[in-house]
Design an enzyme around this catalytic site. Structure first.
Site: not given
Ligand code: GAL
Length: 967
Positions: A412, A477
Site C-alpha cells: 500500500e 489479502e
Molecule cells: C489492508 C492492509 C493491511 C490491513 C488490512 C485491514 O488494506 O494491507 O495491512 O490494514 O487492510 O486489516
C-alpha cells in the site's frame, strides 16, 4: 537535507556494511549481546545534546534504569504503545518528525569471551531496531541507520577490547524511516531483535548466494553457489564436491512446501565453514500461471505479522515454530510476511517444515492517502536510495531460502518510480523469483495480478476473463478475520479450484495483535487501540487474526483448515457406500495418510475400522467403498465419518493428526427403532387460578409466559429474539449498498424491541399467545404467535413470525431466547460441533454428540461480540451436572436449530469492550435460533453473500421442550 539531524535524513544509513546473506551458524565465534542493558528515555529527541561518546556511566548519571534487549521499551514500562491503521502518528511533513520524539538510550558493557581469537576482524549486527539508531562503541561513533525490520552491520574489529567494551545505542521512535513504515500495527520502538558480535576470521565468508534449481522434466537439480571469497561446496548426500561459482547437475528430490526436502551442505572458504541447507526448486510465471517445478500451485495462505501479546514484535524461536506448526496443522501452505521481512529464523522454519513464502519489503506509505498522496516517497526521487536500500537488505539477507518463492515490493504505497527502481534492481539481482506488488492497479512492477478483498463475484469475473497475456491472479489479502468470521471462505475456495488463473489467497491475517494487560483486580485481557490513551487510534482493527493473541486457534482458523483441507471425500450416503476421494495436494501423493471410518448413531459410535485408500497422485481422484453398516440396536440418525490422518510423525504434527474428514449419512433408521417416542395423545390445557397447565408445562394465565416445565423453573420464558451483539463484520461494511449492517439494526431499534401481548387463548387443545414485537419510533414489526401444545412427555412450541412493513435490512437472528437458573450450567447436544458455526462459516462443524459447560461454549473474541452458536442442532440439553441431574431438553421438531447458551445477555455482550467486562449473572440465557444472518467479511471486504442473508420473511418453526431427570 543538510543541517537536519541524522534521524530526519532520507539517506538511510551512515557507516554500515553492505548487506549480505544471513546464516544461522558458522564455525566463527559470535557473542549474543542480548540481556539486561542500561536504559534511559527522553520524551523528546535531544537534538543539540549528543549522546556522550562513552555512552555515559549510568552509575554517575541520573535517569537510568534497565531494559531487556531485545525488547520494546514501551512494553517494559517506559512510555506506551500506540495503534493506528493508515494514519501517520506524526504530522505528515516528510522527512521531518516532531520534537516529541521518544528516544531511548541503551548501553551495554561486555567482555570478549576467553576463546575470542586475536586474529581477524569483527562485525556488530543489529537484526531489527525501530525506527532509527545511532551507535557508538568504546566512544567511537559507528554511524546510524533506519529500516526497522532489516539487518544492519558495522565493522568494529579495530575498536574491540578484551574487557570493558561499552556499546551505546540511541534509538529514536520517529525518523525519516517512519514515513516508509506506515504498516497497520502497533508503533513499538526499540532494539527488538538480536544484537550480535560476529568474529570474522581472515578470508571468512562475506556473502553467499545459493542457486538451486529443479528441472521437473528429468528430475535434475542444478546447483551453483556464489560466494565471496571463493571456496568449496560439498553436499555429501548427493556426492557433490565442487568449487564456488561452478555449476553441477545431478538427480535430486525437489523442494516443495508439501515435501520440504532439504540437503545439508557446507561452504568452506579458507577462513570459515558455513553450513547451508539446499532446497532445489524453480519458480516461474509461464502461460499466465505461477508454477513451481512445472506445476501450478494453489496458495492456501495467511498474512503473518510478527506478534507476541507480551513482547510485541520480539519473538523467540519457539514462538515462531509454534506459528509454523499451527499453520501446517491447519493446512495453511503459504505465508505473506506482511508487511516486512520476518525474523530470519522464521524463514529457516519455513524451509524446514514447508511453507511457500512471499517475502515482503519493509515498506508502506499508506498514510499519504490522507493527504492526496502528495509527497509520497515512492514517487519522489530523493527517497529512491532509501527504497533501494530496503530492497537490497531484504533480498541479500533472505536470498538463500527455498521457501521464499516471490519478493514483494511492499504494501500500500500507491504507485511511483521508486517502486520501479526497486523492481529493476530485484529482477537483476535475483531473476529466479517473480515479483509481487498490489498497490498499483496497472501492475508495472508485479509479475502477478494481485488484489485485496475483492468480492467473490469479482474474483469469478477475473478468473473467467480470457485476456491474452493475463498474469496469474492472487488475493494477497482476503477474508478479513476480525472478530467472529470470516464468512464465505468455502465460496472463495471453489473459485480458486474452478479458475486455473486464480491461484489462491492469503487470509488477513494470522494473529490478533492484542496486548496482554490486567484489570485492577488482576484479571487478564487483551488490549487494543485506545487502551493506552493514544491521541488518535483505530480501536480493535488491530485484532483481526485467525488465532487469538495467545495463539489459541479461533473458530476462523478451524473453518479455514476445513475449507482448504488437502483431501476431499464425498459421497451420497444412505444405501450408497461409494466414496470419491480427491487428492487436492499440488505435489504430494496420499501415501503419508492413513484413512479410517466410524459409524455413529445419534452421535454414539457403534463401530470403527480402517479404510483402504490408494496412494493417489497429486490432483487425482479415486473411488473407495465403505463396509456394510454394522448391526446395532440403537435408534436415531446414523452417520459415517471418514478421517484421513498422518500415518507417521512429521516435523509439524504427530502421527494420527487429522488432515481431512467427511461425513456421509448412513441408511435411514428403521421406523420401529426411531429415537423419538411415539406421540401420546395430547392433553388439553387447564386453567388453574392464575396459571395454565398443559402437560408438564405451567404458564402465566395472564401473559401466556412459560414459567415452569416438570417442576423446573424458567426464569425468563421463551420469547422471540432477533438481536445479536454485532460482530466486527456486522459493524463494518461502509462500502456495502445500504451501509453498515449493525448501524441499520441499531437505527431500527432491534436491540430494544418491545413485546406487546395481543391475545392469550386456550384454543385447538393448546395455548396460543399472539404478540407484536416492535421497537419504539418505528412502524416495522414482527407479528409473532406462540402456539403451545402438549406433546408426549413434553410440550411443543410452534412460533409463527410475520414481518409487517417494508424491512430495509436483514435480521441478525430469528429464534427464541429464554432463561434458566444458573445451576443449569452444563450442555449436551447432538448437532454441529465442537466449536461454533454460522451460516457462511460452518464447514468445520462435525455432526456429533458434544458436551461442554456453558462457560466453555463462549468464544473469547478480543472485543466481545456474538459468538458460540452451534449449528445444525437436533436436540440440546441444559443440565445441572455434566452427566446428569435435572435439566431441560429441546428438540427441533423437526427443524434443526442454532443453539447458544451464555451467562450474560446479548445486550451485555454488546455493551462489553473487553472480555473482562463480562461477568456471569444468575441466569443461563439459552438461544434457539431458527435462522442466523451470515458473517461475511465486511469489517474490511465484502458482506454476506445472498444465500446467507437473513432477510425478513414469514417463518414458522417448532421446538419441543421436555424436562429431564437423569440420575
Ligand atoms: C489492508 C492492509 C493491511 C490491513 C488490512 C485491514 O488494506 O494491507 O495491512 O490494514 O487492510 O486489516
Amino acid at each position: 537535507m543538510s543541517g537536519i539531524p541524522y534521524f530526519e535524513d532520507v539517506t538511510p544509513a551512515h557507516g554500515t556494511l553492505p548487506p549480505r546473506a544471513w546464516w544461522r551458524t558458522s564455525d566463527a565465534g559470535s557473542l549474543d549481546l542480548g540481556g539486561t542493558w542500561a536504559f534511559r528515555l527522553h520524551d523528546r529527541a535531544p537534538r543539540d545534546a549528543p549522546f556522550r561518546r562513552d555512552g555515559f556511566d549510568p552509575r554517575a548519571a541520573p535517569g537510568w534504569t534497565t531494559l531487556r534487549v531485545p525488547g520494546h521499551w514501551v512494553l517494559q514500562g517506559h512510555g506506551a504503545p500506540a495503534y493506528t491503521n493508515t494514519r501517520y502518528p506524526v504530522p505528515v511533513d516528510p522527512p521531518r518528525v516532531p520534537d516529541e520524539n521518544p528516544t531511548g538510550d541503551h548501553r551495554r558493557e561486555f567482555d570478549l569471551p576467553a576463546t575470542w581469537p586475536d586474529h581477524g576482524s569483527a562485525v556488530l549486527r543489529f537484526d531489527g531496531v525501530e525506527s532509527c539508531a545511532r551507535v557508538w562503541l568504546n566512544g567511537t561513533d559507528l554511524g546510524s541507520f533506519q529500516g526497522s525490520r532489516l539487518p544492519h552491520e558495522f565493522d568494529v574489529g579495530k575498536l574491540l577490547r578484551r574487557r570493558g567494551n561499552v556499546l551505546a545505542v540511541r534509538v529514536h521512535q520517529w525518523s525519516a524511516g517512519t514515513y516508509l513504515e506506515d504498516q497497520d500495527m502497533w508503533w513499538l520502538p526499540g532494539i527488538f531483535r538480536e544484537v550480535t558480535l560476529l568474529h570474522r576470521p581472515p578470508a571468512a565468508v562475506s556473502d553467499v548466494f545459493v542457486h538451486a534449481g529443479y528441472d521437473h522434466r528429468d528430475g535434475t537439480g542444478t546447483l551453483r553457489v556464489d560466494a565471496a571469497p571463493g571456496g568449496r561446496v560439498s553436499v555429501p548426500e548427493l556426492g557433490v564436491e565442487t568449487a564456488t561459482g561452478e555449476t553441477v547437475r545431478m538427480p535430486v528430490e525437489p523442494w516443495t512446501a508439501e515435501t520440504p526436502r532439504l540437503y545439508d551442505a557446507t561452504l568452506r572458504t579458507p577462513g570459515e565453514t558455513v553450513p547451508l541447507r539446499l532446497g532445489f526448486r524453480t519458480v516461474v510465471v509461464e502461460d499466465g500461471l505461477l508454477r513451481v517445478n512445472g506445476r501450478r500451485v494453489l496458495f492456501r495462505g495467511v498474512n503473518r505479522h510478527e506478534f507476541h501479546p507480551v513482547t510485541g514484535r520480539t519473538l523467540d524461536v519457539a514462538t515462531m515454530r509454534r506459528d509454523v506448526e499451527l499453520m501446517k496443522r491447519h493446512h495453511v501452505n503459504a505465508v505473506r510476511t506482511s508487511h516486512y521481512p520476518p525474523h530470519p529464523a522464521f524463514l529457516d522454519l519455513c524451509d524446514e517444515l514447508g511453507l511457500w513464502v512471499i517475502d515482503e519489503c519493509d515498506l508502506e506509505t499508506h498514510g499519504f492517502r490522507h493527504v492526496g498522496w502528495r509527497n509520497n516517497p515512492v514517487d519522489d526521487p530523493r527517497w529512491t536510495p532509501a527504497l533501494l536500500d530496503r530492497a537490497r537488505r531484504m533480498v541479500e539477507r533472505d536470498k538463500n531460502h527455498p521457501s521464499v518463492v516471490m519478493w514483494s515490493l511492499g504494501n500500500e504505497c500507491g504507485g511511483g518510480a521508486g517502486l520501479s527502481a526497486m523492481a529493476r534492481w530485484m529482477r537483476e539481482r535475483d531473476p529466479g523469483r517473480p515479483l509481487h506488488y498490489e498497490g498499483d492497479p496497472a501492475y508495472p512492477d508485479s509479475d502477478v495480478h494481485s488484489r485485496m478483498y475483492a468480492a467473490h463475484e469479482e474474483v469469478d469475473e477475473i478468473g473467467g476473463a480470457e485476456e491474452p497475456g493475463a498474469k496469474p491472479f492472487l488475493l494477497c489479502e482476503y477474508a478479513h478475520a476480525m472478530g467472529n468470521g470470516p464468512g464465505g471462505l468455502t465460496e472463495y475456495q471453489r473459485l480458486f479450484e474452478v479458475h486455473p488463473r486464480c491461484q489462491g489467497g492469503f487470509v488477513w491475517e494470522w494473529i490478533d495483535h492484542g496486548l496482554l494487560r490486567r484489570t485492577a483486580d488482576g484479571r487478564e485481557y487483551f488490549a487494543y487501540g485506545g487502551d493506552f490513551g493514544e491521541e488518535m487510534h483505530d480501536g480493535n482493527f488491530v485484532c483481526d487474526g485467525l488465532v487469538f493473541p495467545d495463539r489459541t486457534p479461533s473458530p476462523g482458523l478451524t473453518e479455514y483448515a476445513k475449507v482448504v483441507e488437502p483431501v476431499r471425500v464425498t459421497g451420497r450416503g444412505g444405501e450408497d457406500r461409494e466414496l470419491t476421494v480427491a487428492n487436492l495436494y499440488d505435489f504430494a501423493d496420499l501415501s503419508h495418510l492413513a484413512f479410517d471410518w466410524t459409524y455413529a448413531v445419534e452421535g454414539v459410535e457403534v463401530a470403527a475400522g480402517p479404510l483402504d485408500v490408494p496412494p493417489l497422485r497429486a490432483g487425482a481422484s479415486g473411488r473407495v467403498r465403505l463396509p456394510p453398516p454394522p448391526d446395532h440396536a440403537l435408534g436415531g440418525e446414523a452417520w459415517w465419518t471418514v478421517t484421513a490422518r498422518l500415518a507417521a510423525d512429521t516435523a509439524w504434527a504427530p502421527r494420527g493428526h487429522r488432515v481431512a474428514w467427511a461425513q456421509v449419512p448412513g441408511p435411514p433408521a428403521p421406523a420401529a427403532t426411531a429415537a423419538e417416542p411415539a406421540p401420546v395423545p395430547a392433553g388439553a390445557p387447564r386453567r388453574d387460578g392464575t396459571s395454565v397447565r398443559l402437560g408438564p408445562a405451567v404458564f402465566d394465565a395472564r401473559t401466556g409466559a412459560l414459567t415452569a416445565l416438570g417442576g423446573l423453573p424458567f426464569t425468563d420464558p421463551p420469547r422471540l429474539d432477533v438481536w445479536r451483539a454485532p460482530t466486527d463484520n456486522d459493524e463494518g461494511g461502509a462500502r456495502q449498498p445500504g451501509g453498515r449492517t449493525a448501524a441499520q439494526w441499531r437505527q431500527l431499534g432491534l436491540h430494544r424491541v418491545h413485546h406487546r401481548t395481543d391475545a392469550v387463548r386456550l384454543e385447538d387443545g393448546g395455548l396460543t399467545v399472539r404478540t407484536r414485537v416492535a421497537a419504539a419510533g418505528t412502524g416495522l414489526a414482527l407479528r409473532t404467535a406462540y402456539r403451545w401444545a402438549a406433546d408426549g412427555a413434553g410440550v411443543r412450541l410452534t412460533v409463527t413470525v410475520d414481518p409487517e412493513g417494508d424491512w430495509p435490512c436483514p435480521l441478525p437472528r430469528l429464534g427464541v431466547r429464554f432463561g434458566l437458573p444458573a445451576r443449569f450450567g452444563h450442555a449436551e447436544w447432538f448437532g454441529g460441533g465442537p466449536g461454533e458455526g454460522y451460516p457462511d462459516a460452518c464447514a468445520a462443524a462435525l455432526l456429533g454428540r458434544w458436551r461442554a459447560p456453558v462457560d466453555a461454549l463462549q468464544t473469547p473474541y478480543v472485543r466481545p461480540q456474538e459468538n458460540g452458536a452451534r449449528p445444525g442442532v437436533r436436540w440440546a440439553e441444559l443440565r445441572e451436572r455434566p452427566d446428569g441431574g435435572t435439566g431441560v431438553r429441546i428438540t427441533g421438531a423437526p427443524e434443526r436449530f442454532w443453539f447458544s447458551a451464555r451467562r450474560w445477555t446479548s445486550e451485555q455482550l454488546d455493551a462489553a469492550a473487553h472480555t473482562t467486562d463480562l461477568t456471569p449473572g444468575d441466569t443461563v440465557w439459552v438461544h434457539l435460533d431458527h435462522a442466523q444472518h451470515g458473517l461475511g467479511s465486511a469489517s474490511c471486504g465484502p458482506g454476506v453473500l445472498p444465500a446467507h442473508r437473513l432477510d425478513p420473511a414469514p417463518a414458522v418453526f417448532s421446538l419441543r421442550f421436555t424436562a429431564q431427570f437423569v440420575e
